[in-house]
Scaffold this motif. Sequence first.
Motif, short mmCIF file in Angstrom:
data_model
loop_
_atom_site.label_atom_id
_atom_site.label_comp_id
_atom_site.label_asym_id
_atom_site.label_seq_id
_atom_site.Cartn_x
_atom_site.Cartn_y
_atom_site.Cartn_z
N LEU A 260 0.82 -1.21 0.00
CA LEU A 260 0.00 0.00 0.00
C LEU A 260 0.86 1.27 0.00
CD1 LEU A 260 -2.91 0.97 -0.07
CD2 LEU A 260 -2.94 0.92 2.40
N ALA A 261 2.01 1.22 0.64
CA ALA A 261 2.90 2.38 0.70
C ALA A 261 3.42 2.79 -0.68
CB ALA A 261 4.06 2.10 1.63
N ASN A 262 3.34 1.92 -1.66
CA ASN A 262 3.81 2.22 -3.01
C ASN A 262 2.78 2.98 -3.85
OD1 ASN A 262 6.29 1.03 -2.62
ND2 ASN A 262 5.64 -0.95 -3.40
N GLN A 263 1.65 3.32 -3.26
CA GLN A 263 0.61 4.06 -3.97
C GLN A 263 1.18 5.40 -4.43
OE1 GLN A 263 -2.98 4.44 -1.72
NE2 GLN A 263 -3.85 5.96 -3.06
N GLU A 264 0.82 5.84 -5.62
CA GLU A 264 1.34 7.08 -6.19
C GLU A 264 0.20 7.96 -6.69
OE1 GLU A 264 4.25 6.28 -9.21
OE2 GLU A 264 5.28 4.77 -8.01
N GLU A 265 0.56 9.17 -7.05
CA GLU A 265 -0.39 10.09 -7.66
C GLU A 265 -0.58 9.70 -9.13
OE1 GLU A 265 -2.08 12.61 -6.13
OE2 GLU A 265 -1.17 11.87 -4.27
N GLU B 8 1.66 9.69 -15.97
CA GLU B 8 1.81 8.85 -17.16
C GLU B 8 2.44 7.50 -16.83
OE1 GLU B 8 3.85 10.86 -20.32
OE2 GLU B 8 2.48 12.56 -20.25
N GLN B 9 3.15 7.40 -15.69
CA GLN B 9 3.79 6.15 -15.31
C GLN B 9 2.90 5.25 -14.45
OE1 GLN B 9 5.55 9.20 -14.86
NE2 GLN B 9 6.45 8.85 -16.87
N THR B 10 1.75 5.75 -14.03
CA THR B 10 0.89 4.96 -13.15
C THR B 10 -0.37 4.53 -13.89
OG1 THR B 10 -0.24 6.92 -12.29
CG2 THR B 10 1.70 6.15 -11.07
N LYS B 11 -1.03 3.55 -13.30
CA LYS B 11 -2.26 3.02 -13.87
C LYS B 11 -3.34 3.02 -12.78
CE LYS B 11 -4.09 -0.69 -16.57
NZ LYS B 11 -3.86 -1.68 -17.56
N GLU B 12 -4.57 3.18 -13.18
CA GLU B 12 -5.70 3.22 -12.25
C GLU B 12 -6.17 1.80 -11.94
OE1 GLU B 12 -10.32 4.52 -12.60
OE2 GLU B 12 -8.84 5.96 -13.31
N PHE B 13 -6.39 1.53 -10.65
CA PHE B 13 -6.88 0.23 -10.20
C PHE B 13 -7.99 0.42 -9.19
CE2 PHE B 13 -2.36 -0.37 -11.17
CZ PHE B 13 -2.43 -1.43 -12.05
N LYS B 14 -8.83 -0.60 -9.04
CA LYS B 14 -9.87 -0.62 -8.01
C LYS B 14 -9.41 -1.53 -6.88
CE LYS B 14 -12.89 1.84 -10.24
NZ LYS B 14 -13.24 3.16 -9.85
N VAL B 15 -9.46 -1.02 -5.65
CA VAL B 15 -9.06 -1.80 -4.47
C VAL B 15 -10.10 -2.89 -4.23
CG1 VAL B 15 -8.69 -1.75 -1.98
CG2 VAL B 15 -7.82 0.11 -3.42
N LYS B 16 -9.64 -4.13 -4.08
CA LYS B 16 -10.51 -5.25 -3.78
C LYS B 16 -10.36 -5.71 -2.34
CE LYS B 16 -12.52 -5.53 -7.64
NZ LYS B 16 -13.95 -5.26 -7.74
N GLN B 17 -9.13 -5.65 -1.81
CA GLN B 17 -8.91 -6.13 -0.43
C GLN B 17 -7.62 -5.53 0.10
OE1 GLN B 17 -9.07 -10.35 -0.05
NE2 GLN B 17 -8.60 -10.33 2.10
N VAL B 18 -7.65 -5.13 1.38
CA VAL B 18 -6.45 -4.66 2.08
C VAL B 18 -6.08 -5.73 3.11
CG1 VAL B 18 -5.46 -2.88 3.57
CG2 VAL B 18 -7.05 -2.24 1.74
N ILE B 19 -4.81 -6.13 3.13
CA ILE B 19 -4.34 -7.17 4.03
C ILE B 19 -3.35 -6.54 5.00
CG2 ILE B 19 -3.10 -9.37 4.16
CD1 ILE B 19 -4.01 -9.79 1.19
#
Length: 75
Positions: A55-60, A63-74
């Motif tokens: 989770l700490a690798n989350q970015e703003e 152009e280098q990032t991609k959008e994802f939907k969170v399914k589960q946090v462990i």
Amino acid sequence: MEETVFFNLGNALAAKRDPKELIREAQIVKDQRQPLGKLVIVEDESSGEHILFELANQEEKSEQTKEFKVKQVID
């Protein structure tokens, strides 16, 4: 409600089509890495693939990032 997050695919710890397999993979990663923050399983809606990130690798959004939907946090 699902949350949208952005990650660089190069930071992915694992990727699987089956979310249950990815949960097992997350447990292995969690057991092998110390110290480890929260892990998050996200879904790439365009391919249906589930991807494991720290989770700490989350970015703003960029152009280098991609959008994802969170399914589960462990924890």
